[in-house]
Scaffold this motif. Structure first.
Motif, PDB file in Angstrom:
ATOM      1  N   VAL A 181       0.823  -1.059  -0.261  1.00  0.00           N
ATOM      2  CA  VAL A 181      -0.036  -0.254   0.189  1.00  0.00           C
ATOM      3  C   VAL A 181       0.933   0.900  -0.484  1.00  0.00           C
ATOM      4  CG1 VAL A 181      -1.469   1.073   0.790  1.00  0.00           C
ATOM      5  CG2 VAL A 181      -2.266  -0.750   0.855  1.00  0.00           C
ATOM      6  N   SER A 182       2.155   1.477   0.791  1.00  0.00           N
ATOM      7  CA  SER A 182       2.947   2.600   0.986  1.00  0.00           C
ATOM      8  C   SER A 182       3.981   2.301   1.362  1.00  0.00           C
ATOM      9  CB  SER A 182       2.501   2.727   1.457  1.00  0.00           C
ATOM     10  OG  SER A 182       2.182   3.548   3.870  1.00  0.00           O
ATOM     11  N   ALA A 183       5.120   2.677   1.510  1.00  0.00           N
ATOM     12  CA  ALA A 183       6.264   2.523   1.668  1.00  0.00           C
ATOM     13  C   ALA A 183       6.714   2.509   3.424  1.00  0.00           C
ATOM     14  CB  ALA A 183       7.578   3.557   1.463  1.00  0.00           C
ATOM     15  N   GLN A 184       5.403   3.721   4.265  1.00  0.00           N
ATOM     16  CA  GLN A 184       5.746   3.766   5.415  1.00  0.00           C
ATOM     17  C   GLN A 184       4.862   2.744   5.993  1.00  0.00           C
ATOM     18  OE1 GLN A 184       8.527   6.470   5.661  1.00  0.00           O
ATOM     19  NE2 GLN A 184       6.820   6.414   7.254  1.00  0.00           N
ATOM     20  N   GLY A 185       4.129   2.582   5.653  1.00  0.00           N
ATOM     21  CA  GLY A 185       2.914   0.997   6.077  1.00  0.00           C
ATOM     22  C   GLY A 185       3.845   0.019   5.926  1.00  0.00           C
ATOM     23  N   ARG A 186       4.476  -0.169   5.752  1.00  0.00           N
ATOM     24  CA  ARG A 186       5.941  -1.299   6.352  1.00  0.00           C
ATOM     25  C   ARG A 186       6.267  -1.532   7.565  1.00  0.00           C
ATOM     26  NH1 ARG A 186       9.019   1.761   4.509  1.00  0.00           N
ATOM     27  NH2 ARG A 186      11.914   1.216   4.484  1.00  0.00           N
ATOM     28  N   LEU A 187       6.700  -0.495   8.176  1.00  0.00           N
ATOM     29  CA  LEU A 187       7.700  -0.494   9.377  1.00  0.00           C
ATOM     30  C   LEU A 187       7.236  -0.582  10.782  1.00  0.00           C
ATOM     31  CD1 LEU A 187       8.730   3.760   8.404  1.00  0.00           C
ATOM     32  CD2 LEU A 187       9.815   1.849   8.479  1.00  0.00           C
ATOM     33  N   GLY A 188       5.868  -0.683  11.014  1.00  0.00           N
ATOM     34  CA  GLY A 188       5.561  -1.121  11.978  1.00  0.00           C
ATOM     35  C   GLY A 188       5.272  -2.498  11.962  1.00  0.00           C
ATOM     36  N   PRO A 189       5.244  -3.536  11.792  1.00  0.00           N
ATOM     37  CA  PRO A 189       5.451  -4.644  11.167  1.00  0.00           C
ATOM     38  C   PRO A 189       7.181  -5.045  11.061  1.00  0.00           C
ATOM     39  CG  PRO A 189       3.111  -4.036  10.000  1.00  0.00           C
ATOM     40  CD  PRO A 189       4.393  -2.666   9.737  1.00  0.00           C
ATOM     41  N   LEU A 190       7.546  -3.957  10.182  1.00  0.00           N
ATOM     42  CA  LEU A 190       9.349  -4.563  10.217  1.00  0.00           C
ATOM     43  C   LEU A 190       9.776  -4.763  11.442  1.00  0.00           C
ATOM     44  CD1 LEU A 190      11.816  -4.805   8.026  1.00  0.00           C
ATOM     45  CD2 LEU A 190      11.630  -1.374   8.593  1.00  0.00           C
ATOM     46  N   TYR A 191       9.265  -3.357  12.144  1.00  0.00           N
ATOM     47  CA  TYR A 191      10.444  -3.300  13.208  1.00  0.00           C
ATOM     48  C   TYR A 191       9.637  -4.186  14.393  1.00  0.00           C
ATOM     49  CZ  TYR A 191      11.196   2.010  11.852  1.00  0.00           C
ATOM     50  OH  TYR A 191      11.980   2.275  11.134  1.00  0.00           O
ATOM     51  N   PHE A 192       8.776  -4.399  14.188  1.00  0.00           N
ATOM     52  CA  PHE A 192       7.929  -5.735  15.355  1.00  0.00           C
ATOM     53  C   PHE A 192       8.500  -7.029  14.926  1.00  0.00           C
ATOM     54  CE2 PHE A 192       4.235  -9.340  16.484  1.00  0.00           C
ATOM     55  CZ  PHE A 192       4.388  -9.564  17.672  1.00  0.00           C
ATOM     56  N   GLY A 193       8.658  -7.574  13.776  1.00  0.00           N
ATOM     57  CA  GLY A 193       9.154  -8.943  12.723  1.00  0.00           C
ATOM     58  C   GLY A 193      10.504  -8.811  13.696  1.00  0.00           C
ATOM     59  N   ALA A 194      11.176  -7.722  13.064  1.00  0.00           N
ATOM     60  CA  ALA A 194      12.796  -8.044  13.700  1.00  0.00           C
ATOM     61  C   ALA A 194      13.375  -8.085  15.090  1.00  0.00           C
ATOM     62  CB  ALA A 194      12.794  -6.123  13.498  1.00  0.00           C
ATOM     63  N   ARG A 195      12.290  -7.852  16.559  1.00  0.00           N
ATOM     64  CA  ARG A 195      12.212  -7.764  17.828  1.00  0.00           C
ATOM     65  C   ARG A 195      11.679  -9.071  18.266  1.00  0.00           C
ATOM     66  NH1 ARG A 195       9.359  -2.352  17.695  1.00  0.00           N
ATOM     67  NH2 ARG A 195       8.007  -3.398  18.223  1.00  0.00           N
TER      68      ARG A 195
END
Length: 153
Positions: free
Chosen positions: A102-116
């Motif tokens: 949907v948008s490049a910004q839309g990846r950030l929350g799940p990206l950070y959670f997945g990284a943790r």
């Protein structure tokens, strides 16, 4: 052989789920290629296509790392905890993929959670391996102390 299967059944199930999720991401790229008329081997096109392509590529890049720590944590720490973390990670990757589409910004929350979650699996792997290689003379007192903490806590 039955006992060995039980010891890794949850890890195998999460692995299969992850493989199916990777196939789904690949199918989304094929669909986006058709929708936006981007013929292989091209990897550039409209931003909508490029976001889907990059989301799939990023998920594919991290998948081997995920599998490695999933299995090490599951074998040397605890299968159930590792499998639960694995499901959380795959859920985050699913949300990452669709957020990025949907948008490049839309990846950030799940990206950070997945990284943790991925780092948690790394830590569980390291703890499990460290405990595995501890001499028996240190394992018993450590287990007693941990058991005492659990009972008293």
């Amino acid at each position: 052989m039955h006992g060995v299967r039980e010891e890794v059944a949850m890890l195998a199930a999460v692995t299969l789920f992850g493989v199916l999720l990777q196939a789904y991401f690949s199918w989304q790229v094929i669909t986006a290629r058709r929708r936006f008329r981007v013929a292989p081997p091209a990897t550039t096109g409209p931003p909508e296509f490029e976001r889907v392509f990059r989301a799939q590529a990023n998920c594919t890049e991290y998948f081997p790392l995920f599998l490695a720590v999933l299995w090490v944590a599951g074998i040397f720490f605890h299968q159930g905890v590792a499998a639960a973390c694995g499901l959380l990670y795959l859920g985050a990757r699913y949300r990452y993929f669709h957020g990025y589409a949907v948008s490049a910004q839309g990846r950030l929350g799940p990206l950070y959670f997945g990284a943790r979650v991925l780092w948690l699996l790394v830590a569980l792997s390291a703890l499990g391996l460290a405990f595995h290689f501890l001499p028996a003379s240190l394992k018993t007192p450590l287990l007693r102390r941990l058991q005492w903490l659990v009972v008293m806590g």
